[in-house]
Design a protein around this motif. Structure first.
Motif, PDB file in Angstrom:
ATOM      1  N   GLU A 298      10.755  57.142  37.204  1.00 17.70           N
ATOM      2  CA  GLU A 298      10.129  55.820  37.204  1.00 17.70           C
ATOM      3  C   GLU A 298      10.931  54.900  38.111  1.00 17.70           C
ATOM      4  O   GLU A 298      12.160  54.981  38.166  1.00 17.70           O
ATOM      5  N   GLN A 299      10.231  54.046  38.828  1.00 20.94           N
ATOM      6  CA  GLN A 299      10.876  53.013  39.621  1.00 20.94           C
ATOM      7  C   GLN A 299      10.056  51.745  39.495  1.00 20.94           C
ATOM      8  O   GLN A 299       8.854  51.742  39.754  1.00 20.94           O
ATOM      9  N   GLU A 300      10.694  50.676  39.075  1.00 18.30           N
ATOM     10  CA  GLU A 300       9.971  49.445  38.773  1.00 18.30           C
ATOM     11  C   GLU A 300       9.909  48.468  39.933  1.00 18.30           C
ATOM     12  O   GLU A 300       9.218  47.452  39.858  1.00 18.30           O
ATOM     13  N   ASN A 301      10.651  48.736  40.984  1.00 19.64           N
ATOM     14  CA  ASN A 301      10.608  47.877  42.172  1.00 19.64           C
ATOM     15  C   ASN A 301      11.017  48.709  43.382  1.00 19.64           C
ATOM     16  O   ASN A 301      11.688  49.741  43.255  1.00 19.64           O
ATOM     17  N   PHE A 302      10.572  48.266  44.543  1.00 17.73           N
ATOM     18  CA  PHE A 302      10.876  48.969  45.789  1.00 17.73           C
ATOM     19  C   PHE A 302      11.475  47.997  46.800  1.00 17.73           C
ATOM     20  O   PHE A 302      11.170  46.804  46.781  1.00 17.73           O
ATOM     21  N   ALA A 303      12.311  48.529  47.682  1.00 15.38           N
ATOM     22  CA  ALA A 303      12.812  47.722  48.793  1.00 15.38           C
ATOM     23  C   ALA A 303      11.634  47.277  49.649  1.00 15.38           C
ATOM     24  O   ALA A 303      10.592  47.947  49.717  1.00 15.38           O
ATOM     25  N   ALA A 304      11.793  46.158  50.316  1.00 14.97           N
ATOM     26  CA  ALA A 304      10.683  45.543  51.054  1.00 14.97           C
ATOM     27  C   ALA A 304      10.087  46.474  52.100  1.00 14.97           C
ATOM     28  O   ALA A 304       8.886  46.421  52.366  1.00 14.97           O
ATOM     29  N   ASN A 305      10.892  47.325  52.692  1.00 14.15           N
ATOM     30  CA  ASN A 305      10.395  48.189  53.773  1.00 14.15           C
ATOM     31  C   ASN A 305      10.104  49.612  53.306  1.00 14.15           C
ATOM     32  O   ASN A 305       9.913  50.509  54.128  1.00 14.15           O
ATOM     33  N   MET A 306      10.070  49.828  51.997  1.00 17.65           N
ATOM     34  CA  MET A 306       9.875  51.178  51.467  1.00 17.65           C
ATOM     35  C   MET A 306       8.432  51.406  51.023  1.00 17.65           C
ATOM     36  O   MET A 306       7.895  50.637  50.217  1.00 17.65           O
ATOM     37  N   ASP A 307       7.808  52.455  51.541  1.00 17.16           N
ATOM     38  CA  ASP A 307       6.489  52.882  51.088  1.00 17.16           C
ATOM     39  C   ASP A 307       6.654  53.500  49.705  1.00 17.16           C
ATOM     40  O   ASP A 307       7.458  54.426  49.529  1.00 17.16           O
ATOM     41  N   PRO A 308       5.925  53.020  48.689  1.00 21.39           N
ATOM     42  CA  PRO A 308       6.087  53.556  47.333  1.00 21.39           C
ATOM     43  C   PRO A 308       5.919  55.070  47.257  1.00 21.39           C
ATOM     44  O   PRO A 308       6.632  55.734  46.494  1.00 21.39           O
ATOM     45  N   PHE A 309       5.001  55.626  48.050  1.00 21.14           N
ATOM     46  CA  PHE A 309       4.781  57.069  47.982  1.00 21.14           C
ATOM     47  C   PHE A 309       5.927  57.832  48.641  1.00 21.14           C
ATOM     48  O   PHE A 309       6.286  58.928  48.205  1.00 21.14           O
ATOM     49  N   GLN A 310       6.520  57.259  49.666  1.00 23.15           N
ATOM     50  CA  GLN A 310       7.720  57.864  50.253  1.00 23.15           C
ATOM     51  C   GLN A 310       8.869  57.797  49.252  1.00 23.15           C
ATOM     52  O   GLN A 310       9.675  58.723  49.129  1.00 23.15           O
ATOM     53  N   SER A 311       8.936  56.693  48.533  1.00 17.96           N
ATOM     54  CA  SER A 311       9.980  56.510  47.531  1.00 17.96           C
ATOM     55  C   SER A 311       9.895  57.564  46.431  1.00 17.96           C
ATOM     56  O   SER A 311      10.898  58.209  46.093  1.00 17.96           O
ATOM     57  N   ILE A 312       8.711  57.756  45.869  1.00 17.74           N
ATOM     58  CA  ILE A 312       8.595  58.722  44.768  1.00 17.74           C
ATOM     59  C   ILE A 312       8.793  60.151  45.267  1.00 17.74           C
ATOM     60  O   ILE A 312       9.286  61.008  44.526  1.00 17.74           O
ATOM     61  N   LYS A 313       8.433  60.396  46.529  1.00 14.39           N
ATOM     62  CA  LYS A 313       8.675  61.721  47.101  1.00 14.39           C
ATOM     63  C   LYS A 313      10.174  61.969  47.260  1.00 14.39           C
ATOM     64  O   LYS A 313      10.683  63.066  46.975  1.00 14.39           O
ATOM     65  N   GLN A 314      10.886  60.952  47.709  1.00 16.17           N
ATOM     66  CA  GLN A 314      12.337  61.068  47.869  1.00 16.17           C
ATOM     67  C   GLN A 314      13.007  61.331  46.524  1.00 16.17           C
ATOM     68  O   GLN A 314      13.896  62.188  46.422  1.00 16.17           O
ATOM     69  N   SER A 315      12.588  60.605  45.497  1.00 17.63           N
ATOM     70  CA  SER A 315      13.166  60.805  44.169  1.00 17.63           C
ATOM     71  C   SER A 315      12.853  62.197  43.642  1.00 17.63           C
ATOM     72  O   SER A 315      13.717  62.870  43.060  1.00 17.63           O
ATOM     73  N   HIS A 316      11.616  62.649  43.839  1.00 14.71           N
ATOM     74  CA  HIS A 316      11.230  63.987  43.400  1.00 14.71           C
ATOM     75  C   HIS A 316      12.103  65.036  44.071  1.00 14.71           C
ATOM     76  O   HIS A 316      12.589  65.971  43.413  1.00 14.71           O
ATOM     77  N   SER A 317      12.298  64.908  45.361  1.00 15.79           N
ATOM     78  CA  SER A 317      13.086  65.890  46.100  1.00 15.79           C
ATOM     79  C   SER A 317      14.518  65.951  45.597  1.00 15.79           C
ATOM     80  O   SER A 317      15.102  67.037  45.450  1.00 15.79           O
TER      81      SER A 317
END
Length: 317
Positions: A290-309
């Protein structure tokens, strides 16, 4: 985060018959705040514990994508699958609007089409904690069974419900009652923590009361690892004192510079390797990023993919 707490407090005043807005209902925030057996028998009593070797699926708490879900649920679920996830934890179920406009059967079909299951869901328990009316729990179990969930999870409690040890004792009894209802429906109940449960009352805390006064055969726990650390505690210490009770985890990392913010798993300050090394003690068999906020320049789907990896390649390798 602050806004979500206010929404929850307001919604807690509504009756079970009122249709709740899925986009603003329960998940994991706090202002201070496959159906699979977890080595348990049909009654819910822990008999064995899981290890990281048994955690094959990495789930996502859909609250992570709350800004996107109401606009195109089908596209969001497809992209969640493309990011590698094969389990999702729901939030915000509404009797009227279902899961983001889909009734439970339709939502199940959408998940199946993307090779995703939903093993847990967060459901609002404010009314049940107040009046103990079983009807709302039965509605949750009916929806949860339809989409294939194992756990009906209590995600958050409004502040007015938890101001003393007596309040927590009352909550514990309600959890036992809800756990019985879930068990009768063939499901399991879980309680998800934040940091407020760790507020001290003398030499104890609300969290200790919940652990001590709930029946392990009826009430499981979902450890939000971020909030445990944020409250100043070590998850492994809690697992060792309460072995086998934490059947699910929320995995979200703490920003190195701003502890009140999240970041991608592995990019923050929480030592997740040491926690995953002790998974067997916890009893965990389901984990949800789970992530409740993202950096301004981060695509949420890229973020969750990075965490999954990171979870897959580093923590579960």
């Amino acid at each position: 985060m602050k806004n979500r707490r206010n929404f929850l407090q307001q919604l807690g005043l509504l009756s079970a018959g009122v249709a709740f807005a899925p986009a603003i209902l329960t998940s994991c925030d706090s202002s201070t705040q496959k159906n699979t057996e977890a080595g348990e028998n049909a009654g819910g009593t822990a008999t064995t514990t899981a290890t990281t070797g048994t955690i094959k699926d990495i789930g996502l708490q859909l609250y992570t994508l709350r800004e996107l879900l109401p606009h195109n649920i089908k596209d969001v679920v497809r992209k969640v699958a493309e990011a590698g996830y094969n389990d999702v934890e729901t939030y915000g179920y509404s009797v009227k609007d279902g899961y983001w406009g889909l009734d439970p059967k339709q939502f199940k079909e959408l998940l199946s089409a993307n090779n995703i299951v939903s093993s847990s869901g967060h459901y609002d328990f404010a009314q049940f904690m107040t009046d103990g009316n079983p009807d709302i729990v039965k509605r949750y179990t009916e929806a949860g069974k339809t989409i294939g969930q194992t756990y009906i999870t209590v995600p958050w409690l409004a502040e007015e419900l938890r101001n003393s040890l007596d309040d927590y004792k009352h909550i514990a009894q309600r959890l036992n009652n809800a756990g019985q209802l879930c068990q009768e429906a063939g499901l399991k109940l879980a309680y998800h923590n934040h940091d407020f449960e760790f507020t001290p009352y003398g030499n104890t805390s609300g969290f200790e009361v919940l652990l001590q006064e709930t029946d392990p055969a009826l009430v499981n726990f979902e450890a939000d690892l971020y909030w445990i650390v944020r409250a100043g505690h070590q998850p492994v210490d809690i697992f060792q004192k309460n072995q086998g009770r934490f059947v699910m985890w929320h995995v979200k990392d703490m920003d190195n510079n701003s502890p009140d913010l999240n970041t991608e798993i592995g990019a923050g300050s929480i030592d997740y390797q040491s926690i995953f090394d002790k998974a067997e003690v916890s009893g965990v068999d389901r984990i949800f990023v789970e992530q409740e906020n993202f950096a301004a320049n981060m695509d949420p789907f890229q973020s969750i993919k990075q965490s999954h990896s990171f979870v897959k390649d580093s923590l579960l390798a």
